[in-house]
Design a protein around this motif. Structure first.
Motif, PDB file in Angstrom:
ATOM      1  N   LEU A  10       0.868  -1.169   0.000  1.00  0.00           N
ATOM      2  CA  LEU A  10       0.000   0.000   0.000  1.00  0.00           C
ATOM      3  C   LEU A  10       0.910   1.225   0.000  1.00  0.00           C
ATOM      4  CD1 LEU A  10      -2.911   1.134   0.257  1.00  0.00           C
ATOM      5  CD2 LEU A  10      -2.534   1.161   2.718  1.00  0.00           C
ATOM      6  N   VAL A  11       0.854   2.007  -1.075  1.00  0.00           N
ATOM      7  CA  VAL A  11       1.718   3.174  -1.184  1.00  0.00           C
ATOM      8  C   VAL A  11       1.191   4.271  -0.259  1.00  0.00           C
ATOM      9  CG1 VAL A  11       2.740   4.870  -2.748  1.00  0.00           C
ATOM     10  CG2 VAL A  11       2.271   2.557  -3.564  1.00  0.00           C
ATOM     11  N   GLN A  65       4.922   7.141  -8.161  1.00  0.00           N
ATOM     12  CA  GLN A  65       4.318   6.399  -7.056  1.00  0.00           C
ATOM     13  C   GLN A  65       3.440   7.316  -6.205  1.00  0.00           C
ATOM     14  OE1 GLN A  65       7.341   4.290  -4.856  1.00  0.00           O
ATOM     15  NE2 GLN A  65       8.077   3.228  -6.684  1.00  0.00           N
ATOM     16  N   SER A  68      -0.139   7.730  -7.128  1.00  0.00           N
ATOM     17  CA  SER A  68      -1.032   6.596  -6.870  1.00  0.00           C
ATOM     18  C   SER A  68      -1.551   6.560  -5.442  1.00  0.00           C
ATOM     19  CB  SER A  68      -0.299   5.284  -7.163  1.00  0.00           C
ATOM     20  OG  SER A  68       0.023   5.205  -8.523  1.00  0.00           O
ATOM     21  N   ILE A  69      -1.006   7.377  -4.562  1.00  0.00           N
ATOM     22  CA  ILE A  69      -1.448   7.361  -3.166  1.00  0.00           C
ATOM     23  C   ILE A  69      -2.932   7.700  -3.105  1.00  0.00           C
ATOM     24  CG2 ILE A  69      -1.210   8.467  -0.906  1.00  0.00           C
ATOM     25  CD1 ILE A  69       1.773   8.917  -1.634  1.00  0.00           C
ATOM     26  N   ASN A  71      -5.342   6.153  -4.560  1.00  0.00           N
ATOM     27  CA  ASN A  71      -6.103   5.750  -5.736  1.00  0.00           C
ATOM     28  C   ASN A  71      -5.399   4.607  -6.455  1.00  0.00           C
ATOM     29  OD1 ASN A  71      -8.196   5.812  -7.587  1.00  0.00           O
ATOM     30  ND2 ASN A  71      -7.210   7.348  -8.856  1.00  0.00           N
ATOM     31  N   GLN A  72      -5.032   3.602  -5.717  1.00  0.00           N
ATOM     32  CA  GLN A  72      -4.282   2.496  -6.301  1.00  0.00           C
ATOM     33  C   GLN A  72      -5.118   1.612  -7.210  1.00  0.00           C
ATOM     34  OE1 GLN A  72      -1.167   2.207  -2.629  1.00  0.00           O
ATOM     35  NE2 GLN A  72      -1.533   0.378  -3.747  1.00  0.00           N
ATOM     36  N   THR A  73      -6.445   1.769  -7.170  1.00  0.00           N
ATOM     37  CA  THR A  73      -7.304   0.925  -8.002  1.00  0.00           C
ATOM     38  C   THR A  73      -8.237   1.748  -8.887  1.00  0.00           C
ATOM     39  OG1 THR A  73      -8.913   0.753  -6.224  1.00  0.00           O
ATOM     40  CG2 THR A  73      -7.271  -1.023  -6.397  1.00  0.00           C
ATOM     41  N   PHE A  78     -10.624  -1.131  -2.863  1.00  0.00           N
ATOM     42  CA  PHE A  78      -9.294  -1.725  -2.980  1.00  0.00           C
ATOM     43  C   PHE A  78      -9.133  -2.938  -2.072  1.00  0.00           C
ATOM     44  CE2 PHE A  78      -4.610  -1.086  -1.709  1.00  0.00           C
ATOM     45  CZ  PHE A  78      -4.158  -1.959  -2.664  1.00  0.00           C
ATOM     46  N   ASN A 121      -8.112   5.657  -0.178  1.00  0.00           N
ATOM     47  CA  ASN A 121      -8.344   4.313  -0.720  1.00  0.00           C
ATOM     48  C   ASN A 121      -9.642   3.782  -0.124  1.00  0.00           C
ATOM     49  OD1 ASN A 121      -5.807   3.743  -2.226  1.00  0.00           O
ATOM     50  ND2 ASN A 121      -4.898   4.006  -0.202  1.00  0.00           N
TER      51      ASN A 121
END
Length: 137
Positions: A10-11, A65, A68-69, A71-73, A78, A121
């Motif tokens: 998980l970023v 990177q 993407s914090i 909003n990784q999906t 997520f 997320n």
């Protein structure tokens, strides 16, 4: 053969703020926090009672990177936090300031509500019905 997923990366923006959120607001356990280099740590947290899979909190190392914090999906849910007592955990999370973006709903597979972590997320809090496979669109 037996396999399992050990960690999900998980970023995060900062290690300590992420550790604080997961351990204090979600009551996760800090399983490991090891300094690997001047700027990198190996940080793993997991829900109470979890046996196999934990979250590897990975500090964004570059701008790509960092984008993407939260909003990784691409805006989908997520992660799925299963519980044996939905209302206990839902009320505890509300009291600790967790933001629920979708209210509790009874579904054919169980009771579910969607919350967001400190970065946005989305997660399902879910008490599954016994013998029901959870399928969501």
């Amino acid at each position: 053969m037996k396999q399992h997923i050990a960690h999900i990366a998980l970023v995060v923006k900062e290690y300590d703020e992420a550790i604080q959120f997961y351990t204090e607001q979600l009551d996760f356990t800090l399983l490991e926090d090891t300094q690997l280099s001047e700027n990198k740590r190996w940080v793993v947290v997991a829900p109470p009672g979890a046996n196999e899979c934990g979250l590897l909190l990975a500090k964004a190392a570059n701008e790509k990177q960092a984008q993407s914090i939260g909003n990784q999906t691409g805006g989908r849910v997520f992660l799925f936090l299963f519980t044996d007592d939905f209302w206990r955990d839902y009320n505890k999370m509300l009291a600790k300031g967790i933001n629920f973006v979708r209210p509790p709903k009874e579904e054919s597979y169980g009771i579910v509500a969607v919350f967001e972590d400190l970065y946005g997320n989305m997660w399902d809090l879910l008490e599954p019905k016994e013998n029901k496979r959870v399928i969501r669109n």
